[in-house]
Design a protein around this motif. Structure first.
Motif, PDB file in Angstrom:
ATOM      1  N   ASP A 186       0.825  -1.216   0.000  1.00 20.26           N
ATOM      2  CA  ASP A 186       0.000   0.000   0.000  1.00 20.26           C
ATOM      3  C   ASP A 186       0.859   1.266   0.000  1.00 20.26           C
ATOM      4  OD1 ASP A 186      -2.310  -1.535  -0.025  1.00 20.26           O
ATOM      5  OD2 ASP A 186      -2.559  -1.484   2.149  1.00 20.26           O
ATOM      6  N   THR A 187       1.915   1.242  -0.786  1.00 22.63           N
ATOM      7  CA  THR A 187       2.804   2.389  -0.919  1.00 22.63           C
ATOM      8  C   THR A 187       3.623   2.211  -2.189  1.00 22.63           C
ATOM      9  OG1 THR A 187       4.434   3.758   0.239  1.00 22.63           O
ATOM     10  CG2 THR A 187       4.734   1.367   0.364  1.00 22.63           C
ATOM     11  N   ASP A 188       4.467   3.193  -2.477  1.00 21.94           N
ATOM     12  CA  ASP A 188       5.392   3.020  -3.590  1.00 21.94           C
ATOM     13  C   ASP A 188       6.728   2.548  -3.047  1.00 21.94           C
ATOM     14  OD1 ASP A 188       5.883   5.560  -2.445  1.00 21.94           O
ATOM     15  OD2 ASP A 188       6.915   6.218  -4.258  1.00 21.94           O
ATOM     16  N   LEU A 189       7.450   1.785  -3.871  1.00 20.05           N
ATOM     17  CA  LEU A 189       8.696   1.134  -3.467  1.00 20.05           C
ATOM     18  C   LEU A 189       9.775   1.472  -4.483  1.00 20.05           C
ATOM     19  CD1 LEU A 189       7.082  -2.361  -2.760  1.00 20.05           C
ATOM     20  CD2 LEU A 189       7.816  -0.724  -1.010  1.00 20.05           C
ATOM     21  N   VAL A 190      10.780   2.209  -4.061  1.00 20.14           N
ATOM     22  CA  VAL A 190      11.901   2.540  -4.927  1.00 20.14           C
ATOM     23  C   VAL A 190      12.916   1.403  -4.844  1.00 20.14           C
ATOM     24  CG1 VAL A 190      13.764   4.166  -5.409  1.00 20.14           C
ATOM     25  CG2 VAL A 190      11.524   5.012  -4.678  1.00 20.14           C
ATOM     26  N   LEU A 191      13.188   0.777  -5.986  1.00 22.63           N
ATOM     27  CA  LEU A 191      14.056  -0.401  -6.040  1.00 22.63           C
ATOM     28  C   LEU A 191      15.369  -0.043  -6.725  1.00 22.63           C
ATOM     29  CD1 LEU A 191      11.438  -2.985  -7.401  1.00 22.63           C
ATOM     30  CD2 LEU A 191      11.833  -2.290  -5.037  1.00 22.63           C
ATOM     31  N   THR A 192      16.485  -0.376  -6.081  1.00 18.21           N
ATOM     32  CA  THR A 192      17.792  -0.142  -6.681  1.00 18.21           C
ATOM     33  C   THR A 192      18.677  -1.363  -6.470  1.00 18.21           C
ATOM     34  OG1 THR A 192      18.978   0.717  -4.739  1.00 18.21           O
ATOM     35  CG2 THR A 192      17.612   2.289  -5.964  1.00 18.21           C
ATOM     36  N   GLY A 193      19.787  -1.362  -7.193  1.00 14.91           N
ATOM     37  CA  GLY A 193      20.833  -2.320  -6.923  1.00 14.91           C
ATOM     38  C   GLY A 193      21.667  -1.870  -5.741  1.00 14.91           C
ATOM     39  N   PRO A 194      22.761  -2.587  -5.449  1.00 17.54           N
ATOM     40  CA  PRO A 194      23.534  -2.303  -4.243  1.00 17.54           C
ATOM     41  C   PRO A 194      24.503  -1.141  -4.359  1.00 17.54           C
ATOM     42  CG  PRO A 194      24.467  -4.185  -5.386  1.00 17.54           C
ATOM     43  CD  PRO A 194      23.205  -3.826  -6.118  1.00 17.54           C
ATOM     44  N   GLU A 195      24.776  -0.648  -5.587  1.00 10.92           N
ATOM     45  CA  GLU A 195      25.745   0.434  -5.737  1.00 10.92           C
ATOM     46  C   GLU A 195      25.380   1.300  -6.933  1.00 10.92           C
ATOM     47  OE1 GLU A 195      29.658  -0.961  -6.790  1.00 10.92           O
ATOM     48  OE2 GLU A 195      28.854  -2.598  -8.017  1.00 10.92           O
ATOM     49  N   ALA A 196      25.731   2.575  -6.834  1.00 10.09           N
ATOM     50  CA  ALA A 196      25.489   3.506  -7.933  1.00 10.09           C
ATOM     51  C   ALA A 196      26.719   3.533  -8.838  1.00 10.09           C
ATOM     52  CB  ALA A 196      25.201   4.901  -7.392  1.00 10.09           C
ATOM     53  N   LEU A 197      26.480   3.451 -10.132  1.00  9.63           N
ATOM     54  CA  LEU A 197      27.547   3.391 -11.129  1.00  9.63           C
ATOM     55  C   LEU A 197      27.335   4.460 -12.194  1.00  9.63           C
ATOM     56  CD1 LEU A 197      27.465  -0.476 -11.774  1.00  9.63           C
ATOM     57  CD2 LEU A 197      29.154   0.737 -10.364  1.00  9.63           C
ATOM     58  N   SER A 198      28.419   5.023 -12.696  1.00  8.49           N
ATOM     59  CA  SER A 198      28.329   5.899 -13.866  1.00  8.49           C
ATOM     60  C   SER A 198      28.285   5.043 -15.122  1.00  8.49           C
ATOM     61  CB  SER A 198      29.551   6.825 -13.919  1.00  8.49           C
ATOM     62  OG  SER A 198      30.720   6.069 -14.243  1.00  8.49           O
ATOM     63  N   TYR A 199      27.933   5.655 -16.235  1.00  4.59           N
ATOM     64  CA  TYR A 199      27.942   4.903 -17.486  1.00  4.59           C
ATOM     65  C   TYR A 199      29.371   4.575 -17.926  1.00  4.59           C
ATOM     66  CZ  TYR A 199      22.932   5.006 -18.283  1.00  4.59           C
ATOM     67  OH  TYR A 199      21.570   4.784 -18.183  1.00  4.59           O
ATOM     68  N   ASP A 200      30.347   5.353 -17.471  1.00  5.19           N
ATOM     69  CA  ASP A 200      31.743   4.960 -17.692  1.00  5.19           C
ATOM     70  C   ASP A 200      32.036   3.651 -16.961  1.00  5.19           C
ATOM     71  OD1 ASP A 200      32.209   7.217 -19.207  1.00  5.19           O
ATOM     72  OD2 ASP A 200      33.152   8.345 -17.579  1.00  5.19           O
ATOM     73  N   ASP A 201      31.523   3.529 -15.714  1.00  9.04           N
ATOM     74  CA  ASP A 201      31.696   2.282 -14.953  1.00  9.04           C
ATOM     75  C   ASP A 201      31.027   1.112 -15.687  1.00  9.04           C
ATOM     76  OD1 ASP A 201      32.991   3.650 -12.850  1.00  9.04           O
ATOM     77  OD2 ASP A 201      31.078   4.038 -11.828  1.00  9.04           O
TER      78      ASP A 201
END
Length: 281
Positions: A186-201
């Motif tokens: 009954d809410t919104d769920l923001v889903l991500t992976g474990p780390e933030a990466l640049s497109y260079d990465d």
């Protein structure tokens, strides 16, 4: 015909729909797998469904008490297409809906954000999945994957911006919990992976896992908009290019604990997923 209520999975042959349907059937749930051609899906009941053809909607809803909703691809105003169907679904007895949206689209915002804002008033229980950008964008049928295969290049207007890319398998795992737990989020769920990466990465990891050189070519926001407009309608191209600009400004540089909270395990990392899918061909 069984009297057991079913989950109608719309987009059951797509990236998250296919995975959600497979997880539901593996757990013993009845699934009606909706697609425009009623494509067979293992252990599910194939049904024809087209967002733009209301004559397919009634039959698809037969026996369903919950929905997994993938919006029509490339539609700049999905609310106009989706809301009449959702009202029909509620009248037909559907009481739970799980909507696939995006971390870039807030409630009430553009695109599917309007559907998000309408969902709580339509259904007794609900969830909106707002995943970050898919890891499968670089390995599947997405334009990024195609340019990697054909040219060894990623073109974006993201600059040095970072994204916590998420595995579609993790999205499906959360979708199944939202659909089948005794109590819906009954809410919104923001889903991500474990780390933030640049497109260079990303380019560096894809080079490592595929054994072929991949480079990230940075272009301007306008150049990206023009490039996309050669592939999709101009309004949708502007929306997508705007998302690149938001990434460049840091909008997606975050991680969440949603996958771990809902599934009991950590989200899959980009390197592991890229290696897994490269190994699968």
């Amino acid at each position: 015909m069984t009297d057991t209520p079913a989950t109608l999975v719309i987009g059951a042959t797509g990236t998250t729909g296919s995975r959600t349907a497979a997880r539901l059937t593996a757990a013993g749930h009845r699934v009606r797998a909706a697609s425009r051609r009623a494509t067979p899906v293992p252990d599910a009941e194939p049904v024809r469904f087209d967002w733009y053809d209301p004559s397919t909607h009634g039959a698809a809803l037969e026996g369903a008490d919950r929905l997994y909703l993938v919006p029509p691809v490339g539609e700049t105003d999905p609310a106009a297409v989706m809301l009449p169907f959702l009202r029909r679904a509620r009248a037909a007895g559907v009481d739970r809906a799980v909507l696939l949206s995006s971390s870039a689209l807030p409630e009430g915002g553009p695109g599917v954000g309007r559907v998000h804002s309408a969902l709580p008033a339509l259904f007794e229980s609900w969830a909106v999945l707002r995943p970050s950008w898919f890891m499968q964008n670089f390995t599947g049928a997405h334009a990024h994957a195609a340019t990697i295969r054909e040219h060894g290049t990623l073109w974006t207007a993201t600059g040095e911006g970072r994204v916590a890319f998420v595995d579609a398998d993790d999205i499906a795992a959360v979708a199944v919990r939202a659909l089948t737990d005794d109590r819906a989020p009954d809410t919104d769920l923001v889903l991500t992976g474990p780390e933030a990466l640049s497109y260079d990465d990303v380019a560096a990891i894809m080079t490592e896992t595929t054994g072929r050189p991949v480079v990230h070519t940075r272009v301007s926001h306008q150049a990206m908009c023009d490039r996309l407009a050669r592939q999709v309608p101009p309004e949708f191209a502007a929306l997508l290019a705007g998302m690149d600009l938001a990434i460049a400004e840091g909008a997606e540089d975050r991680t969440t604990d949603t996958v771990r909270r809902l599934t009991g395990r950590p989200p899959n990392g980009f390197r592991a997923v890229a290696a897994r899918e490269a190994g699968a061909g």
